[in-house]
Design a protein around this motif. Structure first.
Motif, PDB file in Angstrom:
ATOM      1  N   PHE A  42       0.820  -1.209   0.000  1.00  0.00           N
ATOM      2  CA  PHE A  42       0.000   0.000   0.000  1.00  0.00           C
ATOM      3  C   PHE A  42       0.855   1.261   0.000  1.00  0.00           C
ATOM      4  O   PHE A  42       0.476   2.272  -0.602  1.00  0.00           O
ATOM      5  CB  PHE A  42      -0.970   0.008   1.187  1.00  0.00           C
ATOM      6  N   GLU A  43       2.012   1.233   0.640  1.00  0.00           N
ATOM      7  CA  GLU A  43       2.909   2.386   0.594  1.00  0.00           C
ATOM      8  C   GLU A  43       3.433   2.612  -0.820  1.00  0.00           C
ATOM      9  O   GLU A  43       3.490   3.755  -1.292  1.00  0.00           O
ATOM     10  CB  GLU A  43       4.077   2.189   1.558  1.00  0.00           C
ATOM     11  N   CYS A  44       3.781   1.545  -1.502  1.00  0.00           N
ATOM     12  CA  CYS A  44       4.248   1.670  -2.886  1.00  0.00           C
ATOM     13  C   CYS A  44       3.143   2.194  -3.793  1.00  0.00           C
ATOM     14  O   CYS A  44       3.378   3.063  -4.641  1.00  0.00           O
ATOM     15  CB  CYS A  44       4.755   0.317  -3.403  1.00  0.00           C
ATOM     16  N   ILE A  45       1.933   1.673  -3.625  1.00  0.00           N
ATOM     17  CA  ILE A  45       0.803   2.131  -4.445  1.00  0.00           C
ATOM     18  C   ILE A  45       0.496   3.598  -4.157  1.00  0.00           C
ATOM     19  O   ILE A  45       0.255   4.385  -5.089  1.00  0.00           O
ATOM     20  CB  ILE A  45      -0.441   1.252  -4.179  1.00  0.00           C
ATOM     21  N   SER A  46       0.520   3.994  -2.889  1.00  0.00           N
ATOM     22  CA  SER A  46       0.216   5.397  -2.576  1.00  0.00           C
ATOM     23  C   SER A  46       1.294   6.336  -3.128  1.00  0.00           C
ATOM     24  O   SER A  46       0.987   7.422  -3.614  1.00  0.00           O
ATOM     25  CB  SER A  46       0.056   5.580  -1.065  1.00  0.00           C
ATOM     26  N   LEU A  83       3.107   5.766  -5.790  1.00  0.00           N
ATOM     27  CA  LEU A  83       2.891   5.777  -7.237  1.00  0.00           C
ATOM     28  C   LEU A  83       1.717   6.675  -7.602  1.00  0.00           C
ATOM     29  O   LEU A  83       1.800   7.465  -8.555  1.00  0.00           O
ATOM     30  CB  LEU A  83       2.652   4.346  -7.735  1.00  0.00           C
ATOM     31  N   LEU A  84       0.636   6.595  -6.837  1.00  0.00           N
ATOM     32  CA  LEU A  84      -0.528   7.455  -7.111  1.00  0.00           C
ATOM     33  C   LEU A  84      -0.207   8.921  -6.865  1.00  0.00           C
ATOM     34  O   LEU A  84      -0.677   9.799  -7.602  1.00  0.00           O
ATOM     35  CB  LEU A  84      -1.718   7.008  -6.259  1.00  0.00           C
ATOM     36  N   LEU A  85       0.587   9.203  -5.841  1.00  0.00           N
ATOM     37  CA  LEU A  85       0.975  10.599  -5.598  1.00  0.00           C
ATOM     38  C   LEU A  85       1.823  11.139  -6.739  1.00  0.00           C
ATOM     39  O   LEU A  85       1.653  12.291  -7.152  1.00  0.00           O
ATOM     40  CB  LEU A  85       1.745  10.708  -4.281  1.00  0.00           C
ATOM     41  N   ARG A  86       2.716  10.327  -7.265  1.00  0.00           N
ATOM     42  CA  ARG A  86       3.526  10.767  -8.397  1.00  0.00           C
ATOM     43  C   ARG A  86       2.663  11.006  -9.629  1.00  0.00           C
ATOM     44  O   ARG A  86       2.849  11.981 -10.349  1.00  0.00           O
ATOM     45  CB  ARG A  86       4.605   9.731  -8.715  1.00  0.00           C
ATOM     46  N   LEU A  87       1.739  10.083  -9.870  1.00  0.00           N
ATOM     47  CA  LEU A  87       0.861  10.243 -11.030  1.00  0.00           C
ATOM     48  C   LEU A  87      -0.038  11.454 -10.883  1.00  0.00           C
ATOM     49  O   LEU A  87      -0.252  12.205 -11.835  1.00  0.00           O
ATOM     50  CB  LEU A  87       0.011   8.976 -11.227  1.00  0.00           C
ATOM     51  N   SER A  88      -0.585  11.646  -9.697  1.00  0.00           N
ATOM     52  CA  SER A  88      -1.482  12.791  -9.510  1.00  0.00           C
ATOM     53  C   SER A  88      -0.715  14.103  -9.587  1.00  0.00           C
ATOM     54  O   SER A  88      -1.215  15.095 -10.124  1.00  0.00           O
ATOM     55  CB  SER A  88      -2.227  12.676  -8.184  1.00  0.00           C
ATOM     56  N   SER A  89       0.504  14.137  -9.078  1.00  0.00           N
ATOM     57  CA  SER A  89       1.279  15.384  -9.164  1.00  0.00           C
ATOM     58  C   SER A  89       1.684  15.675 -10.604  1.00  0.00           C
ATOM     59  O   SER A  89       1.699  16.828 -11.033  1.00  0.00           O
ATOM     60  CB  SER A  89       2.508  15.315  -8.263  1.00  0.00           C
ATOM     61  N   SER A  90       1.968  14.657 -11.395  1.00  0.00           N
ATOM     62  CA  SER A  90       2.305  14.909 -12.799  1.00  0.00           C
ATOM     63  C   SER A  90       1.059  15.325 -13.578  1.00  0.00           C
ATOM     64  O   SER A  90       1.144  16.164 -14.471  1.00  0.00           O
ATOM     65  CB  SER A  90       2.954  13.671 -13.422  1.00  0.00           C
ATOM     66  N   ASN A  91      -0.108  14.790 -13.244  1.00  0.00           N
ATOM     67  CA  ASN A  91      -1.347  15.198 -13.909  1.00  0.00           C
ATOM     68  C   ASN A  91      -1.724  16.625 -13.538  1.00  0.00           C
ATOM     69  O   ASN A  91      -2.199  17.385 -14.368  1.00  0.00           O
ATOM     70  CB  ASN A  91      -2.492  14.249 -13.545  1.00  0.00           C
TER      71      ASN A  91
END
Length: 143
Positions: A112-116, A118-126
């Motif tokens: 879950f830490e890895c997924i979160s 990854l999602l933070l990186r994706l959301s910040s790039s979006n």
């Protein structure tokens, strides 16, 4: 000379364990058949140890009677060892169960830490792609 004493030491230790285990209770740990077999094996063992040990039949009788005497006493002690073994096996399985689920919980938390991340990186790039760069454009003052 050490081999002559090994069986007697084992027999003495097993008899001591039986006395300690069954000394307080009023039950007799020896059944009629096991007592007769033990006494016969012990008597044969002592006779064979006093005989001429250069003959093959004497050596075979010595070892066979010693092993039989030790095994007969183990028959009395095995049920107690089995209870200890069963209890220890259950405790070992319980410890393994908790150890396995502790590692499983750590793996889930790591996942879950890895997924979160990854999602933070994706959301910040979006967010960076969607929002125009506000620093480059001067803001107009409204009067």
């Amino acid at each position: 000379m050490k081999i002559h004493k090994a069986y007697l030491v084992l027999i003495g230790l097993e008899l001591t364990c039986i006395v300690i285990n069954h000394g307080v209770s009023k039950t007799n740990p020896f059944q009629q058949s096991s007592l007769l077999l033990f006494l016969t094996a012990t008597f044969s063992h002592v006779l064979a140890s006093k005989a001429d040990m250069t003959k093959q039949i004497t050596i075979i009788t010595f070892h066979l009677s010693g092993i039989t005497a030790v095994e007969t006493l183990l028959w009395i002690l095995v049920p107690d060892f089995m209870w200890y073994s069963i209890v220890n096996l259950l405790l070992l399985l319980l410890a393994k169960f908790f150890f396995f689920f502790d590692h499983l919980a750590q793996l889930v938390v790591y996942f879950f830490e890895c997924i979160s991340q990854l999602l933070l990186r994706l959301s910040s790039s979006n967010v960076d792609q969607m929002m125009p760069n506000s620093e480059l454009q001067p803001q107009e003052d409204q009067v």
